[in-house]
Design an enzyme around this catalytic site. Structure first.
Site, mmCIF file in Angstrom:
data_model
loop_
_atom_site.group_PDB
_atom_site.id
_atom_site.type_symbol
_atom_site.label_atom_id
_atom_site.label_comp_id
_atom_site.label_asym_id
_atom_site.label_seq_id
_atom_site.Cartn_x
_atom_site.Cartn_y
_atom_site.Cartn_z
ATOM 1 N N SER A 81 99.321 49.283 81.462
ATOM 2 C CA SER A 81 99.718 48.386 80.372
ATOM 3 C C SER A 81 99.656 46.973 80.942
ATOM 4 O O SER A 81 99.677 46.799 82.171
ATOM 5 C CB SER A 81 101.157 48.693 79.950
ATOM 6 O OG SER A 81 101.682 47.656 79.153
ATOM 7 N N TYR A 103 110.041 50.200 81.208
ATOM 8 C CA TYR A 103 108.602 50.380 80.968
ATOM 9 C C TYR A 103 107.789 49.605 82.009
ATOM 10 O O TYR A 103 106.864 50.145 82.625
ATOM 11 C CB TYR A 103 108.294 49.898 79.546
ATOM 12 C CG TYR A 103 106.889 50.173 79.063
ATOM 13 C CD1 TYR A 103 106.482 51.465 78.757
ATOM 14 C CD2 TYR A 103 105.976 49.138 78.880
ATOM 15 C CE1 TYR A 103 105.197 51.711 78.289
ATOM 16 C CE2 TYR A 103 104.692 49.376 78.420
ATOM 17 C CZ TYR A 103 104.308 50.673 78.121
ATOM 18 O OH TYR A 103 103.038 50.918 77.663
ATOM 19 N N LYS A 151 105.253 51.101 84.775
ATOM 20 C CA LYS A 151 103.821 50.777 84.754
ATOM 21 C C LYS A 151 103.392 50.011 86.020
ATOM 22 O O LYS A 151 102.272 50.171 86.493
ATOM 23 C CB LYS A 151 103.474 49.982 83.483
ATOM 24 C CG LYS A 151 103.654 50.790 82.184
ATOM 25 C CD LYS A 151 102.718 51.987 82.111
ATOM 26 C CE LYS A 151 102.754 52.661 80.749
ATOM 27 N NZ LYS A 151 101.776 53.742 80.609
HETATM 28 P P1 NAP Z 1 101.830 57.322 71.191
HETATM 29 O O1 NAP Z 1 101.061 57.025 69.959
HETATM 30 O O2 NAP Z 1 103.317 57.408 71.133
HETATM 31 O O3 NAP Z 1 101.230 58.661 71.833
HETATM 32 C C1 NAP Z 1 101.740 59.155 73.035
HETATM 33 C C2 NAP Z 1 101.474 60.644 73.122
HETATM 34 O O4 NAP Z 1 102.004 61.099 74.363
HETATM 35 C C3 NAP Z 1 102.176 61.442 72.008
HETATM 36 O O5 NAP Z 1 101.322 62.459 71.538
HETATM 37 C C4 NAP Z 1 103.381 62.026 72.752
HETATM 38 O O6 NAP Z 1 103.850 63.246 72.205
HETATM 39 C C5 NAP Z 1 102.796 62.263 74.122
HETATM 40 N N1 NAP Z 1 103.829 62.404 75.142
HETATM 41 C C6 NAP Z 1 105.009 61.734 75.257
HETATM 42 N N2 NAP Z 1 105.701 62.182 76.310
HETATM 43 C C7 NAP Z 1 104.959 63.161 76.876
HETATM 44 C C8 NAP Z 1 105.153 64.032 77.967
HETATM 45 N N3 NAP Z 1 106.276 64.001 78.696
HETATM 46 N N4 NAP Z 1 104.185 64.930 78.265
HETATM 47 C C9 NAP Z 1 103.062 65.012 77.526
HETATM 48 N N5 NAP Z 1 102.826 64.238 76.453
HETATM 49 C C10 NAP Z 1 103.773 63.312 76.132
HETATM 50 O O7 NAP Z 1 101.543 56.208 72.324
HETATM 51 P P2 NAP Z 1 100.212 55.355 72.625
HETATM 52 O O8 NAP Z 1 100.426 53.993 72.103
HETATM 53 O O9 NAP Z 1 99.015 56.124 72.273
HETATM 54 O O10 NAP Z 1 100.353 55.262 74.219
HETATM 55 C C11 NAP Z 1 99.510 55.998 75.105
HETATM 56 C C12 NAP Z 1 99.585 55.337 76.478
HETATM 57 O O11 NAP Z 1 99.118 53.989 76.382
HETATM 58 C C13 NAP Z 1 100.994 55.240 77.050
HETATM 59 O O12 NAP Z 1 100.968 55.473 78.430
HETATM 60 C C14 NAP Z 1 101.402 53.815 76.769
HETATM 61 O O13 NAP Z 1 102.369 53.346 77.662
HETATM 62 C C15 NAP Z 1 100.072 53.110 76.938
HETATM 63 N N6 NAP Z 1 99.998 51.794 76.278
HETATM 64 C C16 NAP Z 1 100.066 51.669 74.920
HETATM 65 C C17 NAP Z 1 99.955 50.407 74.347
HETATM 66 C C18 NAP Z 1 99.979 50.191 72.863
HETATM 67 O O14 NAP Z 1 99.939 49.017 72.433
HETATM 68 N N7 NAP Z 1 100.016 51.218 72.043
HETATM 69 C C19 NAP Z 1 99.814 49.265 75.163
HETATM 70 C C20 NAP Z 1 99.785 49.439 76.544
HETATM 71 C C21 NAP Z 1 99.851 50.699 77.090
HETATM 72 P P3 NAP Z 1 105.081 63.217 71.152
HETATM 73 O O15 NAP Z 1 104.674 62.308 70.039
HETATM 74 O O16 NAP Z 1 105.231 64.647 70.759
HETATM 75 O O17 NAP Z 1 106.252 62.680 71.932
#
Ligand code: NAP
Length: 251
Positions: free
Chosen positions: A141, A154, A158
């Site tokens: 991130s 967070y 990260k």
């Molecule tokens: P998201 O839409 O919340 O999706 C995350 C997925 O991970 C969900 O399917 C969730 O399942 C699953 N998950 C959560 N805890 C888990 C665990 N312990 N074991 C296995 N699966 C698990 O989030 P996203 O935005 O796609 O984020 C994905 C990654 O990108 C993360 O690492 C996040 O920190 C990073 N990121 C996101 C952004 C952004 O702007 N969106 C920016 C920077 C970095 P459940 O829904 O069932 O909990």
């Protein structure tokens, strides 16, 4: 990417799902490993139907070592090997650090950092045993470098994940395994939708991000496909920022 087997954690939705689609579009075999087993299976079924590529959904909490071992073992039993691991599963509780229960801090570190350790170690052992190299991609991130009061847990996870990526790159290079991170900027997913769909925040993105738009999960997926490709074979230990230029801008 044909013949390549890609494990993506947390891929039932969001960035992981967008990344799964990018790999499947290139003909790769994708394993969707997610907390939610039903959602993982449904997403895998959708991939196979849409792209005509093999896909498998597996329920796996990345914080649980036994589940991670079983997930990698089932992947190998089903598809023969693992070429690429994408450590994507992550959470961001958005709680001010001064009001945070210790259990929330612990869970963020467990999922975002410790989970990636388990998956990387288990998958890398498999890659080493096979002897044909591999690719490990860590979804960090912008918070690997900058953070705020409601993202201290967070940012700590990260920043730690970035250093884990660098450390694994030093340990695994001798086996032909590269390790790199992708640091997404603002990406529209369930994690962030509540924030970016507010009109004032959407207007901020348009003004503040040089590319003039919020990122989509596939923006991250395309970078992951590149880092997993033969063209990236000599790239290891770096973070690729995919943020539409956001962090380069000083105003
Ligand atoms: P998201 O839409 O919340 O999706 C995350 C997925 O991970 C969900 O399917 C969730 O399942 C699953 N998950 C959560 N805890 C888990 C665990 N312990 N074991 C296995 N699966 C698990 O989030 P996203 O935005 O796609 O984020 C994905 C990654 O990108 C993360 O690492 C996040 O920190 C990073 N990121 C996101 C952004 C952004 O702007 N969106 C920016 C920077 C970095 P459940 O829904 O069932 O909990």
């Amino acid at each position: 990417m044909k013949e390549k087997v890609i494990i993506i954690t947390g891929a039932a939705k969001g960035i992981g799902w967008g990344t799964a689609r990018c790999f499947a579009a290139k003909g790769a075999t994708v394993v969707i490993a997610d907390m939610n087993e039903q959602a993982a299976e449904a997403s895998a079924h959708q991939l196979a139907t849409e792209y005509g590529t093999p896909a498998l959904g597996i329920g796996c909490d990345v914080t649980n070592r036994e589940q991670v071992e079983a997930m990698v073992q089932r992947t190998v039993e089903t598809f023969g090997h693992v070429d690429v691991l994408v450590n994507n599963a992550g959470i961001c509780p958005f709680v001010n650090v001064m009001e945070m229960e210790p259990a929330i801090w612990q869970r963020t570190i467990d999922v975002n950092l410790n989970g990636a350790f388990h998956c990387t170690q288990v998958a890398a052992r498999e890659m080493i045993q096979r002897g044909k190299g591999g690719r490990i991609i860590f979804i960090t991130s912008l918070a690997e470098n900058i953070t705020g009061p409601a993202q201290v847990d967070y940012g700590a996870s990260k920043g730690g994940l970035r250093m884990a990526m660098v450390g694994f790159a030093t340990a695994l290079g001798q086996y032909g395994i590269t390790c790199n991170a992708i640091a997404p900027g603002m990406i529209l997913t369930d994690m962030t939708r509540f924030h970016w769909e507010k009109p004032e925040n959407a207007a901020y993105i348009k003004k503040r991000v040089p590319m003039g738009r919020i990122g989509q999960p596939e923006d991250i997926g395309k970078a992951a496909v590149f880092l997993a490709s033969d063209d990236a074979e000599y790239i290891s230990g770096i973070t690729v920022r995919v943020d539409g230029g956001y962090q380069t801008r000083a105003d």
